[in-house]
Motif scaffolding. Structure first.
Motif, PDB file in Angstrom:
ATOM      1  N   ASP A  51       1.449 110.432  23.512  1.00 42.36           N
ATOM      2  CA  ASP A  51       0.282 110.596  24.402  1.00 42.36           C
ATOM      3  C   ASP A  51       0.309 111.871  25.223  1.00 42.36           C
ATOM      4  O   ASP A  51      -0.256 111.926  26.310  1.00 42.36           O
ATOM      5  CB  ASP A  51       0.168 109.386  25.361  1.00 42.36           C
ATOM      6  CG  ASP A  51      -0.063 108.109  24.580  1.00 42.36           C
ATOM      7  OD1 ASP A  51       0.528 107.078  24.935  1.00 42.36           O
ATOM      8  OD2 ASP A  51      -0.834 108.155  23.600  1.00 42.36           O
ATOM      9  N   LYS A  52       1.026 112.899  24.735  1.00 44.29           N
ATOM     10  CA  LYS A  52       1.061 114.149  25.493  1.00 44.29           C
ATOM     11  C   LYS A  52       0.307 115.252  24.769  1.00 44.29           C
ATOM     12  O   LYS A  52       0.298 116.396  25.197  1.00 44.29           O
ATOM     13  CB  LYS A  52       2.514 114.593  25.708  1.00 44.29           C
ATOM     14  CG  LYS A  52       3.289 113.681  26.614  1.00 44.29           C
ATOM     15  CD  LYS A  52       4.582 114.323  27.085  1.00 44.29           C
ATOM     16  CE  LYS A  52       5.324 113.336  27.980  1.00 44.29           C
ATOM     17  NZ  LYS A  52       6.734 113.264  27.658  1.00 44.29           N
ATOM     18  N   ASN A  53      -0.269 114.919  23.625  1.00 39.23           N
ATOM     19  CA  ASN A  53      -1.036 115.899  22.843  1.00 39.23           C
ATOM     20  C   ASN A  53      -0.170 117.061  22.356  1.00 39.23           C
ATOM     21  O   ASN A  53      -0.644 118.179  22.194  1.00 39.23           O
ATOM     22  CB  ASN A  53      -2.214 116.447  23.675  1.00 39.23           C
ATOM     23  CG  ASN A  53      -3.322 116.982  22.773  1.00 39.23           C
ATOM     24  OD1 ASN A  53      -3.365 116.705  21.579  1.00 39.23           O
ATOM     25  ND2 ASN A  53      -4.213 117.767  23.346  1.00 39.23           N
ATOM     26  N   ILE A  54       1.129 116.813  22.172  1.00 40.84           N
ATOM     27  CA  ILE A  54       1.992 117.883  21.653  1.00 40.84           C
ATOM     28  C   ILE A  54       2.603 117.537  20.293  1.00 40.84           C
ATOM     29  O   ILE A  54       3.227 118.386  19.674  1.00 40.84           O
ATOM     30  CB  ILE A  54       3.158 118.217  22.624  1.00 40.84           C
ATOM     31  CG1 ILE A  54       3.912 116.958  23.038  1.00 40.84           C
ATOM     32  CG2 ILE A  54       2.651 118.963  23.828  1.00 40.84           C
ATOM     33  CD1 ILE A  54       5.137 117.248  23.880  1.00 40.84           C
ATOM     34  N   ALA A  55       2.396 116.312  19.825  1.00 39.99           N
ATOM     35  CA  ALA A  55       3.015 115.924  18.551  1.00 39.99           C
ATOM     36  C   ALA A  55       2.396 116.708  17.401  1.00 39.99           C
ATOM     37  O   ALA A  55       1.242 117.119  17.454  1.00 39.99           O
ATOM     38  CB  ALA A  55       2.833 114.428  18.326  1.00 39.99           C
ATOM     39  N   ASN A  56       3.155 116.901  16.345  1.00 38.73           N
ATOM     40  CA  ASN A  56       2.673 117.643  15.187  1.00 38.73           C
ATOM     41  C   ASN A  56       1.958 116.675  14.235  1.00 38.73           C
ATOM     42  O   ASN A  56       2.578 115.746  13.727  1.00 38.73           O
ATOM     43  CB  ASN A  56       3.872 118.283  14.476  1.00 38.73           C
ATOM     44  CG  ASN A  56       3.448 119.342  13.477  1.00 38.73           C
ATOM     45  OD1 ASN A  56       2.318 119.345  13.006  1.00 38.73           O
ATOM     46  ND2 ASN A  56       4.375 120.234  13.150  1.00 38.73           N
ATOM     47  N   PRO A  57       0.662 116.883  14.014  1.00 37.97           N
ATOM     48  CA  PRO A  57      -0.064 115.920  13.173  1.00 37.97           C
ATOM     49  C   PRO A  57       0.104 116.164  11.679  1.00 37.97           C
ATOM     50  O   PRO A  57      -0.383 115.386  10.872  1.00 37.97           O
ATOM     51  CB  PRO A  57      -1.520 116.165  13.577  1.00 37.97           C
ATOM     52  CG  PRO A  57      -1.564 117.610  13.938  1.00 37.97           C
ATOM     53  CD  PRO A  57      -0.223 117.943  14.522  1.00 37.97           C
ATOM     54  N   THR A  58       0.812 117.247  11.323  1.00 36.09           N
ATOM     55  CA  THR A  58       0.903 117.634   9.908  1.00 36.09           C
ATOM     56  C   THR A  58       1.439 116.527   9.027  1.00 36.09           C
ATOM     57  O   THR A  58       0.871 116.204   7.983  1.00 36.09           O
ATOM     58  CB  THR A  58       1.789 118.883   9.750  1.00 36.09           C
ATOM     59  OG1 THR A  58       1.335 119.874  10.649  1.00 36.09           O
ATOM     60  CG2 THR A  58       1.751 119.409   8.341  1.00 36.09           C
ATOM     61  N   ALA A  59       2.583 115.928   9.428  1.00 41.28           N
ATOM     62  CA  ALA A  59       3.220 114.934   8.563  1.00 41.28           C
ATOM     63  C   ALA A  59       2.277 113.769   8.295  1.00 41.28           C
ATOM     64  O   ALA A  59       2.115 113.337   7.152  1.00 41.28           O
ATOM     65  CB  ALA A  59       4.509 114.438   9.208  1.00 41.28           C
ATOM     66  N   MET A  60       1.636 113.268   9.341  1.00 39.16           N
ATOM     67  CA  MET A  60       0.761 112.114   9.166  1.00 39.16           C
ATOM     68  C   MET A  60      -0.482 112.479   8.356  1.00 39.16           C
ATOM     69  O   MET A  60      -0.934 111.698   7.522  1.00 39.16           O
ATOM     70  CB  MET A  60       0.354 111.563  10.538  1.00 39.16           C
ATOM     71  CG  MET A  60      -0.156 110.143  10.473  1.00 39.16           C
ATOM     72  SD  MET A  60       1.036 108.987   9.788  1.00 39.16           S
ATOM     73  CE  MET A  60       1.819 108.414  11.274  1.00 39.16           C
ATOM     74  N   SER A  90      -4.571 118.400  19.243  1.00 44.31           N
ATOM     75  CA  SER A  90      -6.019 118.450  18.991  1.00 44.31           C
ATOM     76  C   SER A  90      -6.459 119.815  18.499  1.00 44.31           C
ATOM     77  O   SER A  90      -7.353 119.911  17.660  1.00 44.31           O
ATOM     78  CB  SER A  90      -6.818 118.023  20.225  1.00 44.31           C
ATOM     79  OG  SER A  90      -6.088 118.217  21.388  1.00 44.31           O
ATOM     80  N   GLU A  91      -5.785 120.879  18.958  1.00 42.85           N
ATOM     81  CA  GLU A  91      -6.161 122.216  18.471  1.00 42.85           C
ATOM     82  C   GLU A  91      -5.930 122.316  16.967  1.00 42.85           C
ATOM     83  O   GLU A  91      -6.760 122.848  16.223  1.00 42.85           O
ATOM     84  CB  GLU A  91      -5.333 123.289  19.183  1.00 42.85           C
ATOM     85  CG  GLU A  91      -5.887 123.687  20.539  1.00 42.85           C
ATOM     86  CD  GLU A  91      -4.936 124.589  21.312  1.00 42.85           C
ATOM     87  OE1 GLU A  91      -4.052 125.200  20.675  1.00 42.85           O
ATOM     88  OE2 GLU A  91      -5.064 124.643  22.548  1.00 42.85           O
ATOM     89  N   VAL A  92      -4.769 121.797  16.526  1.00 43.14           N
ATOM     90  CA  VAL A  92      -4.454 121.845  15.091  1.00 43.14           C
ATOM     91  C   VAL A  92      -5.489 121.049  14.304  1.00 43.14           C
ATOM     92  O   VAL A  92      -6.000 121.502  13.274  1.00 43.14           O
ATOM     93  CB  VAL A  92      -3.038 121.291  14.833  1.00 43.14           C
ATOM     94  CG1 VAL A  92      -2.747 121.221  13.346  1.00 43.14           C
ATOM     95  CG2 VAL A  92      -1.989 122.148  15.518  1.00 43.14           C
ATOM     96  N   VAL A  93      -5.822 119.861  14.810  1.00 47.94           N
ATOM     97  CA  VAL A  93      -6.774 119.005  14.096  1.00 47.94           C
ATOM     98  C   VAL A  93      -8.154 119.657  14.039  1.00 47.94           C
ATOM     99  O   VAL A  93      -8.819 119.646  13.004  1.00 47.94           O
ATOM    100  CB  VAL A  93      -6.838 117.619  14.776  1.00 47.94           C
ATOM    101  CG1 VAL A  93      -7.924 116.767  14.156  1.00 47.94           C
ATOM    102  CG2 VAL A  93      -5.500 116.916  14.646  1.00 47.94           C
ATOM    103  N   GLN A  94      -8.569 120.262  15.173  1.00 44.59           N
ATOM    104  CA  GLN A  94      -9.874 120.952  15.189  1.00 44.59           C
ATOM    105  C   GLN A  94      -9.893 122.073  14.154  1.00 44.59           C
ATOM    106  O   GLN A  94     -10.878 122.266  13.441  1.00 44.59           O
ATOM    107  CB  GLN A  94     -10.138 121.575  16.568  1.00 44.59           C
ATOM    108  CG  GLN A  94     -10.179 120.621  17.738  1.00 44.59           C
ATOM    109  CD  GLN A  94     -11.397 119.741  17.706  1.00 44.59           C
ATOM    110  OE1 GLN A  94     -12.407 120.081  17.091  1.00 44.59           O
ATOM    111  NE2 GLN A  94     -11.308 118.599  18.344  1.00 44.59           N
TER     112      GLN A  94
END
Lengths: 348, 392
Positions: B318-327, B372-376
């Motif tokens: 919940d800190k918006n710093i996790a890397n979403p790539t793997a998921m 969120s930046e990566v996802v955007q």
């Protein structure tokens, strides 16, 4: 008894049982003896052979003169031993472990300046429980095609290794001890190990205690090994992690190792193989055995000699002029040894 | 041939007493087994309700929920024909009702995407790991992980391309432990011929499908002579049926040492459960960390996708710093499994463009971007390729 245990009260030389081993063992042992002589270290070497013999009652054991020497001197330095295939007796290392109840395997892994690996600034120690765990050797075939191996974790062994780890941390000015486990899956066995570590940690409030899953340790170790200090763990994880850490600093050819037993016995050894293809050709690298001998000196409280020899060794490697083949040069073992001897004498 | 020996061993177990009586049954059973073994592609579950697939989603703990929300966001944006059936599993409860509901949902839908469910070991030992329970109940026997060096990520080693196939149901994870005498605990590690053959077969088949040259079995058979010895023997038997693929073996401690010095020497690796845990985490660390590698768990009838190193990541939740790539990549693996290849490729390309060309990195790989930046960025790239997308 913890710490050094063979101080002669009258200031005479300390006796150390030397087991040269097989293959390149004799030549690297000779190299170490030469360097110790150049450093004027107060060590008297007693050479012994540990090839297994059949004792009364048909049980395999190490020769009685070797056992007598070790029991008297309490400190041993061992070269690589040949693994017997179809010799009818178990491995020599196993025999030594059982004979002297060598319960802790200690491997300090420090990056060697001058021997470049992708990892720099590694400075950690792995302490592995060496008597039980997954290596109990208890296996059965339940039905054809189903095999069961038993992993044994006992309260006593876990407490003993945890106590050794914290004592080591305290005696060597290390700030934290991390217990490595897989208690999320092996709830009872690793859970017991973890509980004992926690209990012992209560008595050593000056040392920080943390717990980490084995997979997290592996993941973090290859990304940033500088975050680790002293690691304590059961047998299998210790086997894998200690070799992983050896790989980080450059392999088994430069990694020291020590085995601590009950009754104050300690055997320091090089963990590489016997290298039969280069045996007798003056090409071997004595660094691993030398660093184990330095570990031995520190264990005995002879820190000055230990530091002197280690500095000389690292300076030689950093200088890159007389490196053996496995370190990237093409000098002989005798040249490498002579260079270290010269530096040791200069440091006096 | 491996299939024949599998049939023989099955018949040995099934009819020790009845001799030839059950022969016909075994022959039928045996042929079903063989035909399953020869199938290279599992048929995905059929798309119901207007061509849309239903997939079970288990948010889990830690960073799971937020990352899976991002996956849903990207899927919705790209108009992927997948609906998620969300099943929550509360790791704080001692009953197994939650996880059983999740398992039933996966049986119904055939495919799942999950976050890691935390195992609190302050609970009594009878409360088993929920993730493990899921894997064994659904018999997801193969855990597959593909570690590749990414050009945009800086690591100590380059040119790594390793496929790791890990036996996922037995071995040290059998959860069979007992304390016969107070202070002495025994934990059983089970290795069976069937499961070892099965995983070896999977590994070789996958190697052939992907055009890989070499399969290495990782073991500790010098110490665990019967257990790992059986595993190694099964691998050798299966290897003999694939003469075009080189087979060798390596002891696990040497393997880890080689991995940190020369990881480029490895191609495909197959191993029992615990060594798989160690080796997959080492490899994930080598290519850049837990935020980059997706993992898949395949069974005969079900498939569950997740991040390869199965971390809960409580400290960064919940800190918006996790890397979403793997998921996100796990989501793409799932789309490939459902044969929605176009969607999978477009999302995957967008992720790699973000990582390698735009160099938008999260903190774990040395950057300053937020999740969120990566996802955007991913969604923007998908839109720019001109495909049908929903509103931003």
């Amino acid at each position: 008894t913890k710490g050094c245990s063979s101080l002669e009260p009258d200031g005479s030389d300390h006796t150390v049982t030397l087991i040269p081993g097989d293959g390149i063992g004799p030549e690297i042992s000779t190299a170490v003896m030469k360097i110790f002589e150049a450093a004027k270290a107060p060590i008297r070497w007693e050479e012994r052979n540990v090839t297994a013999i059949k004792g009364p009652g048909g049980r395999w054991m190490i020769p009685p003169d070797a056992k007598e020497s070790m029991d008297r001197s309490k400190i041993g330095l061992k070269g690589p031993l040949k693994t017997p295939i179809a010799a009818g007796h178990p491995s020599m290392n196993l025999l030594l472990r059982k004979t002297f109840d060598l319960y802790a395997n200690v491997r300090p892994c420090v990056s060697i300046e001058g021997y470049k690996t992708p990892y720099t600034d590694v400075n950690l120690v792995t302490i592995r429980e060496n008597t039980e765990g997954e290596y109990s050797g208890i296996e059965h075939v339940i039905v054809d095609g189903v095999v069961q191996s038993i992993k044994l974790i006992t309260e006593n062994a876990s407490r003993r290794i945890a106590e050794y780890a914290f004592e080591y941390a305290r005696n060597n000015q290390r700030s934290s001890v991390t217990a490595v486990h897989k208690a999320n899956i092996m709830r009872m066995s690793d859970g017991l190990f973890l509980r004992k570590c926690r209990e012992v940690a209560e008595n050593y409030k000056d040392v920080k205690f943390t717990e980490m899953y084995l997979d997290t340790v592996c993941l973090n170790m290859v990304q940033d090994p500088t975050q680790f200090d002293v690691l304590v763990m059961p047998n299998l994880y210790g086997d894998i992690l200690s070799d992983l850490c050896a790989g980080l600093i450059g392999g088994l050819g430069v990694t020291p190792s020590g085995n601590i037993g009950a009754n104050g016995v300690a055997i320091f050894e090089s963990v590489h193989g016997t290298a039969p293809d280069i045996a007798g050709l003056d090409l071997a690298n004595p660094t691993a055995l030398l660093l184990s001998a330095v570990m031995m000196l520190r264990h005995m409280g002879l820190h000055d000699y230990g530091n002197k020899i280690q500095t000389a060794c690292f300076d030689t490697i950093r200088d890159k002029k007389v490196l053996t083949k496995d370190l990237g040069g093409n000098s002989k073992c005798s040249e490498f040894t002579a260079d270290i001897c010269r530096r040791v004498q200069d440091l006096d | 041939m491996a299939a024949h020996s599998a049939v023989l061993s099955v018949s040995k177990i099934i009819n020790p007493f009845w001799g030839g009586r059950l022969g016909n049954t075994v022959k039928v059973f045996g042929t079903t087994l063989t035909s399953h073994r020869n199938k290279t592609q599992r048929a995905p579950p059929p798309a119901k309700y207007g061509g849309r697939h239903t997939v079970t989603l288990i948010p889990g703990d830690g960073i799971g929920p937020e990352l899976l929300n991002h996956v849903r966001e990207v899927f919705r944006f790209s108009c992927v024909p997948v609906d998620f059936e969300v099943v929550h599993v509360n790791s704080a409860l001692e009953t197994e009702e939650d996880i059983n509901n999740a398992i039933t949902a996966i049986r119904r839908n055939g495919v799942a995407l999950k976050g890691n469910i935390e195992t609190k070991h302050t609970m009594p030992p009878s409360v088993k790991s929920r993730n493990n329970l899921l894997r064994t109940s659904l018999d997801l026997y193969a855990n597959v992980m593909h570690c590749q060096s990414l050009p945009g990520v800086q690591t100590r080693h380059q040119n790594i391309d390793i496929m790791i196939i890990r036996e996922n149901t037995e071995g040290e994870y059998s959860s069979l432990e007992h304390e016969n005498v107070p202070g002495v605990v025994e934990s059983l590690k089970i290795i069976t011929r069937n499961n070892s053959l099965r995983i070896a077969e999977y590994a070789f088949r996958l190697a052939r499908e992907k055009g890989r040259r070499r399969v290495t079995a990782v073991h500790k058979a010098n110490i665990m002579k019967l257990g790992d010895g059986l595993f190694l023997q099964c691998c050798r038997e299966v290897a003999s049926g694939y003469p075009d693929i080189t087979f060798d073996s390596m002891i696990v401690d040497n393997t880890t040492m080689q991995l940190v010095s020369k990881p480029q020497q490895f191609d495909v690796m197959v191993m029992p459960n615990l060594y798989g845990n160690v080796v997959s985490n080492v490899c994930a660390g080598l290519v850049g960390g837990p935020g980059l590698v997706p993992g898949a768990n395949y069974g005969r009838d079900y498939a569950v996708f997740e991040t390869a190193t199965r971390n809960t990541g409580k400290s960064i939740a919940d800190k918006n710093i996790a890397n979403p790539t793997a998921m996100l990549l796990a989501g793409c693996m799932m789309l490939d499994h459902l044969k929605l290849h176009d969607h999978a490729s477009s999302i995957r390309n967008a992720i790699f463009t973000t990582m390698n060309e735009n160099r938008l990195h999260t903190a774990d790989i040395g950057g300053q971007g937020t999740t969120s930046e990566v996802v955007q960025s991913v969604m923007r790239i998908i839109q720019s390729k001109g495909q049908l997308t929903a509103e931003f």
